[in-house]
Design a protein around this motif. Structure first.
Motif, PDB file in Angstrom:
ATOM      1  N   GLU A  68      68.390 -68.444 148.852  1.00  0.00           N
ATOM      2  CA  GLU A  68      67.442 -68.353 147.742  1.00  0.00           C
ATOM      3  C   GLU A  68      66.745 -66.990 147.763  1.00  0.00           C
ATOM      4  O   GLU A  68      66.470 -66.404 146.725  1.00  0.00           O
ATOM      5  N   GLN A  69      66.451 -66.483 148.961  1.00  0.00           N
ATOM      6  CA  GLN A  69      65.823 -65.171 149.087  1.00  0.00           C
ATOM      7  C   GLN A  69      66.771 -64.081 148.569  1.00  0.00           C
ATOM      8  O   GLN A  69      66.348 -63.152 147.863  1.00  0.00           O
ATOM      9  N   THR A  70      68.043 -64.215 148.894  1.00  0.00           N
ATOM     10  CA  THR A  70      69.027 -63.229 148.427  1.00  0.00           C
ATOM     11  C   THR A  70      69.169 -63.287 146.910  1.00  0.00           C
ATOM     12  O   THR A  70      69.377 -62.252 146.264  1.00  0.00           O
ATOM     13  N   GLN A  71      69.052 -64.491 146.343  1.00  0.00           N
ATOM     14  CA  GLN A  71      69.132 -64.592 144.876  1.00  0.00           C
ATOM     15  C   GLN A  71      68.126 -63.650 144.218  1.00  0.00           C
ATOM     16  O   GLN A  71      68.440 -62.955 143.260  1.00  0.00           O
ATOM     17  N   LYS A  72      66.914 -63.629 144.764  1.00  0.00           N
ATOM     18  CA  LYS A  72      65.870 -62.752 144.190  1.00  0.00           C
ATOM     19  C   LYS A  72      66.313 -61.295 144.263  1.00  0.00           C
ATOM     20  O   LYS A  72      66.138 -60.532 143.311  1.00  0.00           O
ATOM     21  N   MET A  73      66.842 -60.913 145.421  1.00  0.00           N
ATOM     22  CA  MET A  73      67.245 -59.516 145.622  1.00  0.00           C
ATOM     23  C   MET A  73      68.403 -59.148 144.699  1.00  0.00           C
ATOM     24  O   MET A  73      68.448 -58.051 144.144  1.00  0.00           O
ATOM     25  N   VAL A  74      69.326 -60.076 144.519  1.00  0.00           N
ATOM     26  CA  VAL A  74      70.492 -59.805 143.676  1.00  0.00           C
ATOM     27  C   VAL A  74      70.066 -59.697 142.207  1.00  0.00           C
ATOM     28  O   VAL A  74      70.500 -58.787 141.485  1.00  0.00           O
ATOM     29  N   ILE A  75      69.215 -60.612 141.790  1.00  0.00           N
ATOM     30  CA  ILE A  75      68.772 -60.574 140.389  1.00  0.00           C
ATOM     31  C   ILE A  75      68.048 -59.249 140.107  1.00  0.00           C
ATOM     32  O   ILE A  75      68.290 -58.599 139.084  1.00  0.00           O
ATOM     33  N   LYS A  76      67.197 -58.846 141.045  1.00  0.00           N
ATOM     34  CA  LYS A  76      66.462 -57.580 140.871  1.00  0.00           C
ATOM     35  C   LYS A  76      67.443 -56.410 140.694  1.00  0.00           C
ATOM     36  O   LYS A  76      67.246 -55.541 139.857  1.00  0.00           O
ATOM     37  N   ARG A  77      68.522 -56.434 141.455  1.00  0.00           N
ATOM     38  CA  ARG A  77      69.470 -55.315 141.393  1.00  0.00           C
ATOM     39  C   ARG A  77      70.384 -55.372 140.169  1.00  0.00           C
ATOM     40  O   ARG A  77      70.811 -54.334 139.657  1.00  0.00           O
ATOM     41  N   LEU A  78      70.720 -56.587 139.708  1.00  0.00           N
ATOM     42  CA  LEU A  78      71.642 -56.688 138.565  1.00  0.00           C
ATOM     43  C   LEU A  78      70.926 -56.677 137.216  1.00  0.00           C
ATOM     44  O   LEU A  78      71.556 -56.434 136.184  1.00  0.00           O
ATOM     45  N   MET A  79      69.635 -56.958 137.229  1.00  0.00           N
ATOM     46  CA  MET A  79      68.903 -57.065 135.959  1.00  0.00           C
ATOM     47  C   MET A  79      69.090 -55.831 135.062  1.00  0.00           C
ATOM     48  O   MET A  79      69.309 -55.980 133.853  1.00  0.00           O
ATOM     49  N   PRO A  80      69.047 -54.612 135.605  1.00  0.00           N
ATOM     50  CA  PRO A  80      69.227 -53.443 134.714  1.00  0.00           C
ATOM     51  C   PRO A  80      70.611 -53.398 134.062  1.00  0.00           C
ATOM     52  O   PRO A  80      70.798 -52.664 133.089  1.00  0.00           O
ATOM     53  N   TYR A  81      71.561 -54.164 134.606  1.00  0.00           N
ATOM     54  CA  TYR A  81      72.932 -54.109 134.090  1.00  0.00           C
ATOM     55  C   TYR A  81      73.323 -55.386 133.354  1.00  0.00           C
ATOM     56  O   TYR A  81      74.514 -55.647 133.152  1.00  0.00           O
ATOM     57  N   SER A  82      72.362 -56.180 132.957  1.00  0.00           N
ATOM     58  CA  SER A  82      72.710 -57.472 132.350  1.00  0.00           C
ATOM     59  C   SER A  82      73.491 -57.284 131.044  1.00  0.00           C
ATOM     60  O   SER A  82      74.428 -58.038 130.766  1.00  0.00           O
ATOM     61  N   GLN A  83      73.145 -56.270 130.262  1.00  0.00           N
ATOM     62  CA  GLN A  83      73.879 -56.035 129.009  1.00  0.00           C
ATOM     63  C   GLN A  83      75.315 -55.612 129.292  1.00  0.00           C
ATOM     64  O   GLN A  83      76.244 -55.997 128.589  1.00  0.00           O
ATOM     65  N   ARG A  84      75.469 -54.802 130.331  1.00  0.00           N
ATOM     66  CA  ARG A  84      76.815 -54.344 130.707  1.00  0.00           C
ATOM     67  C   ARG A  84      77.669 -55.539 131.169  1.00  0.00           C
ATOM     68  O   ARG A  84      78.847 -55.651 130.832  1.00  0.00           O
ATOM     69  N   ILE A  85      77.047 -56.444 131.915  1.00  0.00           N
ATOM     70  CA  ILE A  85      77.779 -57.642 132.367  1.00  0.00           C
ATOM     71  C   ILE A  85      78.206 -58.478 131.149  1.00  0.00           C
ATOM     72  O   ILE A  85      79.343 -58.941 131.053  1.00  0.00           O
ATOM     73  N   LYS A  86      77.285 -58.613 130.215  1.00  0.00           N
ATOM     74  CA  LYS A  86      77.591 -59.390 129.007  1.00  0.00           C
ATOM     75  C   LYS A  86      78.756 -58.749 128.246  1.00  0.00           C
ATOM     76  O   LYS A  86      79.670 -59.435 127.775  1.00  0.00           O
ATOM     77  N   GLU A  87      78.704 -57.430 128.153  1.00  0.00           N
ATOM     78  CA  GLU A  87      79.772 -56.689 127.458  1.00  0.00           C
ATOM     79  C   GLU A  87      81.125 -56.931 128.145  1.00  0.00           C
ATOM     80  O   GLU A  87      82.137 -57.172 127.478  1.00  0.00           O
TER      81      GLU A  87
END
Lengths: 452, 242
Positions: free
Chosen positions: B61-80
């Motif tokens: 669960e702790q890692t989930q927070k860290m991963v979300i923080k790192r991927l959040m700037p790329y959420s549009q790119r992931i969606k694309e």
């Protein structure tokens, strides 16, 4: 403390059950406590705890450390109440306290030594208020029982009473952070002469600095995350130990304490046993014993033979070792010991979860966190895998690089030894899951019979 | 064969045997270009268009927070990338980070963690309530087997397509018999551990999507035999699901 209104009926029934079961030659390790806790959920807080209460917990080594400490205390004439032969969850603790207390809840001896399952901390520690809590380590364990180390840490840390003095492993950056406000004694183990650090484990449960999230630099690992690390950004590192083991050879453990060297008997020089002995010594010294007293207490200590034994069979070395199933780190540590055995090796693997085998289909995900790669080498010449999950273990061995020709599978554990090709190896290694001890003992017996 | 497989954060996102998936896929596709992106690295997919598959596995669960923080700037790119048909495989609770939010009620007060918001999934976590189950289900025309172990229950919108219709075992919440989510070539499932080893026919299809070719599986005979045995066990009503 004022007793709950349900205490007396619960204690009476629990004690009666204990006596009845003992008369029937049953172990009575859990059931009396289980029933009493149903009748009185606050039962554990109703005992008048004696002068000294010691609790030992941790992922690996808690049973051995409890035995080492318990035997030392008894040897030095201290009469103890202990659950070393029984249950280590709240029901087991309740059973042993019921069996050793007066009806008013006063314990009959001055010292209580309890092994505690990590997940039971919230149901035990706040009630019995230990004077000492020894934690061997927190490592990734059974997914089913323990989820992950973060979860287990949170199941222990908040429940440690403020008065409890902690004995902690400085080489473990997870458990060493338990209850940071409490007083503590740290122990550690340096890289030992001749020790080949295990740097190739699949699992390392703390890779990033808990303060700044920078990747830690490990200077040395005994195995998995147990070792010395430093954060290159903020300098976060292991705590300074008060007891530092630096040599383990010839049955003697040498450690440094307060600038002096102390020497203690060591039953076995495997790294896990070095840790177990260092933990026990660190506790006993913190408890107030001097070096001579600890030496006297630990003299002739032995590792339980069902966990590790080496004998001769048909002129070959015959090792039997516990390889705790569902627990990748414990199993990997055993595999690491096996790969360090000199000469060619034939290996019997009976790793299935005994209880899942009775009722369910075992979750085999743990096989992929376990270092089967340690069993890949020219010196491993035959594997016989027994049990319902034998084909899964075979696939895992093959993905680790073991060639298919070396592996024989059989459905039943008791068929494994019949498939050995004795001309293929110098050493025979029997690796068995903890609840498969019955099979392992039977296999050993059959092999001895065959030898005659 | 020309394909690139990016494994996101393998050093922290493979806590329940999930590393078996990439170990196995590597044996099936040794000539693929493999990229292992660590937690403090910039993901390869951000600046490159040649990614055929992205994998992420189970984490704390702790890692989930860290991963979300790192991927959040790329959420549009992931969606694309999802919209463009890039193959994604998310196992265990990695699925949750692609959803709307995770609500943690372990301490009695709801703490909400915003996720990438790519799918409608909402997740409720209670660490005092662990779910553990064998799972048997249908993914398109395939029968799949696997295991789940989690503190969470998740919910998806009715219009979303689940990854599995669960025929035995627990679904993604107490009231459903579905698991995960599927959109284009995004496969998110609560099944954890080495699901590609356990489900050879799914793996074959996945590899075809990645490479465009029919590629023989590594240890094909062995994994199919183990799959058939497990399938038989999971269908046996005498076998307990948890």
């Amino acid at each position: 403390m004022k007793k709950s209104i349900t205490y007396y009926p619960a204690a009476l029934i629990g004690k009666a059950m204990y006596r009845l079961m003992r008369l029937m030659h049953k172990n009575a390790t859990n059931l009396p406590g289980e029933v009493a806790l149903i009748l009185c959920p606050k039962l554990l807080s109703c005992f008048k705890m004696p002068k000294t209460v010691i609790v030992v917990t941790g992922t690996n080594g808690k049973t051995t450390v409890t035995n080492l400490i318990g035997n030392a205390l008894k040897k030095r004439g201290i009469d103890i109440i202990t659950n070393s032969l029984g249950g280590n969850v709240d029901t087991g603790v309740a059973s042993v306290l019921l069996a050793n207390s007066k009806l008013n809840g006063t314990l009959k001896k001055d010292t209580v030594l309890l092994e505690m399952d990590e997940r039971s901390a919230s149901r035990i520690l706040p009630y019995i208020q230990p004077d000492y809590l020894v934690c061997t380590n927190l490592l990734r364990d059974s997914m089913k029982r323990n989820a992950h180390t973060g979860y287990i840490f949170n199941r222990i840390s908040p429940y440690i009473p403020k008065k409890t003095h902690l004995i902690l492993n400085a080489d473990d950056l997870i458990s060493s952070q338990l209850a940071p406000e409490n007083s503590r004694t740290y122990f550690s183990v340096n890289q030992l002469e001749g020790e080949i650090p295990t740097t190739d484990n699949i699992i390392c449960d703390i890779l990033y600095c808990p303060k700044c999230e920078t990747k830690l630099e490990y200077k040395m690992k005994h195995y998995n995350h147990l070792g010395k690390a430093v954060c290159p950004k903020c300098g976060y590192t292991n705590a300074q130990p008060q007891f530092k083991a630096f040599e383990a050879k010839g049955g003697t453990l040498s450690l440094e304490h307060d600038g002096c060297t102390e020497k203690y008997p060591l039953p076995n020089d495997r790294i896990i046993d070095v840790y177990n002995t260092t933990t026990a010594v660190s506790f006993l010294r913190t408890y107030g014993w001097n070096e001579d007293e600890v030496n006297d207490g630990l003299k002739d200590a032995e590792i339980v033979k069902t966990r590790y034994d080496k004998t001769l069979l048909r002129g070959k070395n015959f090792y039997n070792m516990l390889a705790k199933g569902q627990s990748s780190i414990a199993c990997s540590a055993t595999f690491d010991s096996v790969r360090k055995i000199k000469g060619t090796k034939g290996v019997i693997l009976i790793l299935d979860d005994f209880y899942d085998g009775l009722h369910s289909s075992e979750n085999i995900a743990w096989l992929y966190d376990t270092d089967f790669e340690f069993l890949n080498g020219d010196d491993f010449t035959q594997f016989v895998v027994g049990g319902a999950r034998a084909e899964d273990v075979k696939i895992r061995l093959m993905l680790a690089g073991v060639s298919e020709e070396k592996i024989i599978c059989c459905r039943h554990e008791m068929d494994t030894y019949k498939l050995l090709q004795w001309d293929k190896f110098d050493n025979l290694v029997l690796l068995y899951e903890v609840y498969n001890i019955g099979y392992a003992e039977q296999i050993m017996k059959e092999l001895r019979e065959e030898e005659k | 064969m020309n394909c690139t497989i990016e494994v996101l954060y393998p050093e922290v996102c493979t806590i329940f045997g999930d590393s078996g998936n990439m170990r196995y896929l590597y044996r099936c596709l040794p000539e693929a270009k493999w990229i292992k992106t660590e937690l403090n690295d910039k993901p390869y997919f951000v600046d490159n268009d040649d990614v055929s598959m992205i994998y992420i596995g189970t984490m704390t669960e702790q890692t989930q927070k860290m991963v979300i923080k790192r991927l959040m700037p790329y959420s549009q790119r992931i969606k694309e990338l999802i919209d463009n048909g890039t193959v994604f495989l998310a196992t265990g609770n990695a699925l949750e980070i692609f959803g709307a939010y995770i609500e943690d009620t372990t301490e009695g007060v709801a703490n909400v963690l915003e996720c990438l918001g790519i799918f409608s999934i909402i997740t409720k976590r209670d660490e005092k309530n662990r779910i553990f189950s064998l799972v048997l289900g249908n993914h398109e025309d395939l029968e799949m087997v696997g295991f789940r172990a989690q503190f969470t229950q998740s919910f998806i919108a009715e219009l979303d397509k689940p990854f599995l219709n669960v025929t035995r075992g627990l679904g993604m919440n107490e009231k459903s018999n579905i698991d995960g989510i599927q959109q284009n070539n995004f496969y998110g499932t609560y099944l954890l551990g080495p699901i590609l080893v356990l489900n050879p026919y799914f793996t074959k299809n996945l590899i075809k999507k990645i490479t465009g070719e029919d590629v023989p599986l590594a240890l094909e005979e062995n994994v199919i035999a183990a799959y058939n045995k497990r399938l038989e066990e999971f269908k046996d009503s005498k076998v307990h699901i948890h």
